[in-house]
Design a protein around this motif. Structure first.
Motif, PDB file in Angstrom:
ATOM      1  N   VAL A 112       0.829  -1.196   0.000  1.00 61.21           N
ATOM      2  CA  VAL A 112       0.000   0.000   0.000  1.00 61.21           C
ATOM      3  C   VAL A 112       0.871   1.256   0.000  1.00 61.21           C
ATOM      4  N   GLU A 113       2.043   1.187   0.626  1.00 61.28           N
ATOM      5  CA  GLU A 113       2.955   2.330   0.625  1.00 61.28           C
ATOM      6  C   GLU A 113       3.564   2.532  -0.764  1.00 61.28           C
ATOM      7  N   PHE A 114       3.915   1.435  -1.428  1.00 67.35           N
ATOM      8  CA  PHE A 114       4.488   1.576  -2.759  1.00 67.35           C
ATOM      9  C   PHE A 114       3.438   2.090  -3.736  1.00 67.35           C
ATOM     10  N   HIS A 115       2.186   1.725  -3.535  1.00 66.75           N
ATOM     11  CA  HIS A 115       1.122   2.272  -4.370  1.00 66.75           C
ATOM     12  C   HIS A 115       1.018   3.781  -4.162  1.00 66.75           C
ATOM     13  N   ASP A 116       1.140   4.210  -2.916  1.00 68.50           N
ATOM     14  CA  ASP A 116       1.105   5.645  -2.632  1.00 68.50           C
ATOM     15  C   ASP A 116       2.275   6.352  -3.304  1.00 68.50           C
ATOM     16  N   TYR A 117       3.434   5.692  -3.329  1.00 71.10           N
ATOM     17  CA  TYR A 117       4.588   6.246  -4.062  1.00 71.10           C
ATOM     18  C   TYR A 117       4.261   6.394  -5.542  1.00 71.10           C
ATOM     19  N   PHE A 118       3.656   5.369  -6.142  1.00 71.11           N
ATOM     20  CA  PHE A 118       3.281   5.464  -7.560  1.00 71.11           C
ATOM     21  C   PHE A 118       2.340   6.644  -7.790  1.00 71.11           C
ATOM     22  N   GLU A 119       1.348   6.799  -6.904  1.00 69.17           N
ATOM     23  CA  GLU A 119       0.415   7.922  -7.049  1.00 69.17           C
ATOM     24  C   GLU A 119       1.150   9.257  -6.942  1.00 69.17           C
ATOM     25  N   TRP A 120       2.065   9.340  -5.997  1.00 72.12           N
ATOM     26  CA  TRP A 120       2.876  10.554  -5.816  1.00 72.12           C
ATOM     27  C   TRP A 120       3.674  10.864  -7.079  1.00 72.12           C
ATOM     28  N   ALA A 121       4.302   9.868  -7.653  1.00 74.95           N
ATOM     29  CA  ALA A 121       5.098  10.065  -8.875  1.00 74.95           C
ATOM     30  C   ALA A 121       4.199  10.434 -10.050  1.00 74.95           C
ATOM     31  N   ALA A 122       3.062   9.738 -10.186  1.00 67.90           N
ATOM     32  CA  ALA A 122       2.156  10.018 -11.300  1.00 67.90           C
ATOM     33  C   ALA A 122       1.629  11.441 -11.230  1.00 67.90           C
ATOM     34  N   ALA A 123       1.391  11.935 -10.029  1.00 65.76           N
ATOM     35  CA  ALA A 123       0.866  13.297  -9.869  1.00 65.76           C
ATOM     36  C   ALA A 123       1.852  14.351 -10.364  1.00 65.76           C
ATOM     37  N   GLN A 124       3.141  14.030 -10.326  1.00 66.18           N
ATOM     38  CA  GLN A 124       4.143  15.006 -10.745  1.00 66.18           C
ATOM     39  C   GLN A 124       4.282  15.110 -12.265  1.00 66.18           C
ATOM     40  N   VAL A 125       3.701  14.161 -12.983  1.00 64.70           N
ATOM     41  CA  VAL A 125       3.722  14.227 -14.448  1.00 64.70           C
ATOM     42  C   VAL A 125       2.294  14.186 -14.992  1.00 64.70           C
ATOM     43  N   GLU A 126       1.319  14.665 -14.199  1.00 60.49           N
ATOM     44  CA  GLU A 126      -0.075  14.558 -14.599  1.00 60.49           C
ATOM     45  C   GLU A 126      -0.408  15.425 -15.801  1.00 60.49           C
ATOM     46  N   ASP A 127       0.455  16.399 -16.137  1.00 59.40           N
ATOM     47  CA  ASP A 127       0.218  17.200 -17.341  1.00 59.40           C
ATOM     48  C   ASP A 127       0.421  16.369 -18.612  1.00 59.40           C
ATOM     49  N   MET A 128       1.000  15.175 -18.470  1.00 56.61           N
ATOM     50  CA  MET A 128       1.262  14.334 -19.631  1.00 56.61           C
ATOM     51  C   MET A 128       0.221  13.240 -19.817  1.00 56.61           C
ATOM     52  N   VAL A 129      -0.811  13.195 -18.950  1.00 55.77           N
ATOM     53  CA  VAL A 129      -1.785  12.108 -19.028  1.00 55.77           C
ATOM     54  C   VAL A 129      -3.200  12.657 -19.002  1.00 55.77           C
ATOM     55  N   SER A 130      -4.085  11.980 -19.710  1.00 55.69           N
ATOM     56  CA  SER A 130      -5.519  12.254 -19.646  1.00 55.69           C
ATOM     57  C   SER A 130      -6.191  11.019 -19.062  1.00 55.69           C
ATOM     58  N   TYR A 131      -6.718  11.145 -17.835  1.00 60.79           N
ATOM     59  CA  TYR A 131      -7.455  10.055 -17.211  1.00 60.79           C
ATOM     60  C   TYR A 131      -8.889  10.045 -17.735  1.00 60.79           C
ATOM     61  N   GLY A 132      -9.541   8.903 -17.586  1.00 57.60           N
ATOM     62  CA  GLY A 132     -10.904   8.785 -18.083  1.00 57.60           C
ATOM     63  C   GLY A 132     -10.974   8.818 -19.595  1.00 57.60           C
ATOM     64  N   HIS A 133      -9.870   8.472 -20.248  1.00 56.41           N
ATOM     65  CA  HIS A 133      -9.784   8.460 -21.709  1.00 56.41           C
ATOM     66  C   HIS A 133      -9.348   7.070 -22.152  1.00 56.41           C
ATOM     67  N   GLU A 134     -10.183   6.412 -22.923  1.00 60.30           N
ATOM     68  CA  GLU A 134      -9.917   5.047 -23.376  1.00 60.30           C
ATOM     69  C   GLU A 134      -9.553   5.044 -24.864  1.00 60.30           C
ATOM     70  N   VAL A 135      -8.410   4.458 -25.177  1.00 54.70           N
ATOM     71  CA  VAL A 135      -8.024   4.286 -26.588  1.00 54.70           C
ATOM     72  C   VAL A 135      -8.850   3.147 -27.171  1.00 54.70           C
ATOM     73  N   VAL A 136      -9.588   3.448 -28.218  1.00 49.95           N
ATOM     74  CA  VAL A 136     -10.491   2.445 -28.799  1.00 49.95           C
ATOM     75  C   VAL A 136     -10.056   1.988 -30.182  1.00 49.95           C
TER      76      VAL A 136
END
Length: 454
Positions: A112-136
């Protein structure tokens, strides 16, 4: 459907990423660090699309006492860039736990701590991702009879939008595996959904669950058995597997070298029969094995219950689940002994299948582009050492895989152990192949007016 590109000025990303799990988060970080030190000509434009509404990695398996099975040093960046500000140690510093972690004297953080680390890292590059977007879908864009770009169709709450890319990196993760003929239901689950649905089970079971059946012999199965036994102190937990007992994971120092970056080079270059031997020899480092501490803990619980005469923890070993019938309020499981064929009927509130995962079809989204991707004699996708799918010459775009290439790169194909190194190799490949239009390069070389990109 393919499109012919006469003189279209639509913006093109150098790289589009499909999925934003740990592997593509690491990819985004590598790109971010590269761009921070690159001039404009070598900067890489990239964007990632993730169908989940936010970052999530096996949320249904984040048991409060489950630990990682890889060292914290095998985080998203350290093996590629030990000075990165995206490391697990930097995360701990930001959370005020660095000294506490050091005093803990442990290489393996809580999951659970490593998952929190992943979330922390992902938040720092969130300008590069669009969530709720599915490639079809993915379609080729053709110029001069070659595939110049790839059009990526993305669906979100706002509808369909088409983006264009010179390269793709596919990191769509793994899919829960159920045995043939078994479908998930209200009371038949894959272990990946345990934590997200267990409260739901309590709400519909009165007065409380009395029996669980867990099928499987690996780490997740053993963790599920321990969790259910602890959380429901009045219920019986039945573990079903075909072995005599759980097999311990081989995490010895020499065996762990199968996860080294150099092992990928050796595996890639090895003959096919040697590849199969290596998987056979070292599969017990990762597949259908359990940490020794957990094995000891479960045996201790079982023996203690025998002494006290209250046996809630049952192991139906050398057996298989041979039949399953689900009703609105129960599941009847038939367990058959592999030794004598004797059947045991278990009426349970829930059956959990901890039966592993399968890689998603890496070509499933590629449509007619998949027809240009090469396969081996067994129908498996072919990929180069840099994780780029081998294609026919007319496909100038690079399609990189983060996962689904175990038969080519070895056990670490989809594991965290080599993620940081893998994304660095993909980044190097992008730079080595050049980022400008492939057909422009081809024409320039043909005209003798320049040289191809590095």
């Amino acid at each position: 459907m393919s499109r012919v590109l006469p003189g279209d000025a639509t913006p093109v990303h150098d790289l589009i990423g499909i999925g934003f799990g740990p592997s593509n988060v690491a990819m985004a970080i590598a790109l971010s660090e590269h761009n921070a030190g690159a001039d404009r000509q070598e900067s890489i434009t990239a964007h990632f699309f993730e169908q989940q509404p936010s970052f999530g990695w096996h949320r249904g398996m984040l048991l409060d006492d489950a630990t990682m099975q890889v060292s914290f040093l095998k985080d998203l960046v350290t093996l590629r860039n030990p000075t990165s500000e995206f490391s697990f140690l930097c995360y701990l510093k930001s959370k005020g736990r660095l000294i506490d972690f050091i005093n803990h004297k442990n290489l393996f953080p809580l999951r659970v701590e490593f998952h929190d680390y992943f979330e922390w890292a992902a938040a720092q590059v969130e300008d590069m991702v669009s969530y709720g977007h599915e490639v079809v879908g993915v379609a080729p864009v053709i110029r001069d009879e070659a595939v110049e770009y790839l059009e990526v169709t993305v669906r979100s709450g706002e509808g369909l939008v088409v983006h264009r890319a010179r390269n793709l990196v596919i990191g769509t993760g793994l899919r829960p595996r159920m045995p043939d003929g078994v479908d998930r239901g209200d009371r038949v689950w894959h272990n990946s959904e345990l934590l997200t649905r267990v409260d739901e089970l309590e709400a519909v079971t009165s007065p409380s669950p009395t029996r669980f059946v867990v099928v499987g012999a690996g780490q997740s199965a053993a963790e599920n058995v321990a969790y259910l036994h602890r959380r429901f102190p009045e219920a019986e937990v039945c573990a079903v597997f075909s072995r005599y007992g759980y097999s311990p994971a081989d995490d010895s120092s020499f065996a762990n070298r199968i996860f080294d970056p150099e092992a990928v080079d050796e595996y890639f270059a090895a003959p096919e029969h040697v590849k199969r031997q290596l998987i056979d020899y070292h599969g017990n480092t990762n597949y259908s094995v359990v940490d020794m501490d957990l094995i000891d803990d479960l045996y201790r619980r079982m023996y203690q219950e025998k002494v006290l005469g209250t046996e809630r923890l049952r192991f139906l070993n050398v057996s298989r689940l041979s039949d399953l019938k689900e009703t609105p309020d129960r599941v009847r499981a038939t367990v058959t002994s592999l030794v004598n064929g004797e059947e045991t009927l278990l009426d349970a509130d829930l059956v959990v299948f901890a039966t592993g995962y399968l890689p998603a079809d890496p070509l499933g989204l590629l449509g007619e582009v998949a027809d240009r991707c090469l396969r081996d004699d067994e129908g498996r996708v072919r990929a180069e050492r840099d994780y780029r799918i081998a294609t026919d010459p007319e496909l100038r775009c690079g399609i990189y895989l983060q996962g689904g290439t175990e038969h080519i790169h070895g056990i670490t194909s989809s594991l965290l152990s080599n993620t940081a190194i893998r994304v660095g190799e993909i980044l190097d490949s992008l730079l080595d192949r050049g980022l400008k239009s492939a057909s422009d390069e081809a024409r320039t070389v043909a005209d003798g007016t320049g040289s191809a990109a590095r």
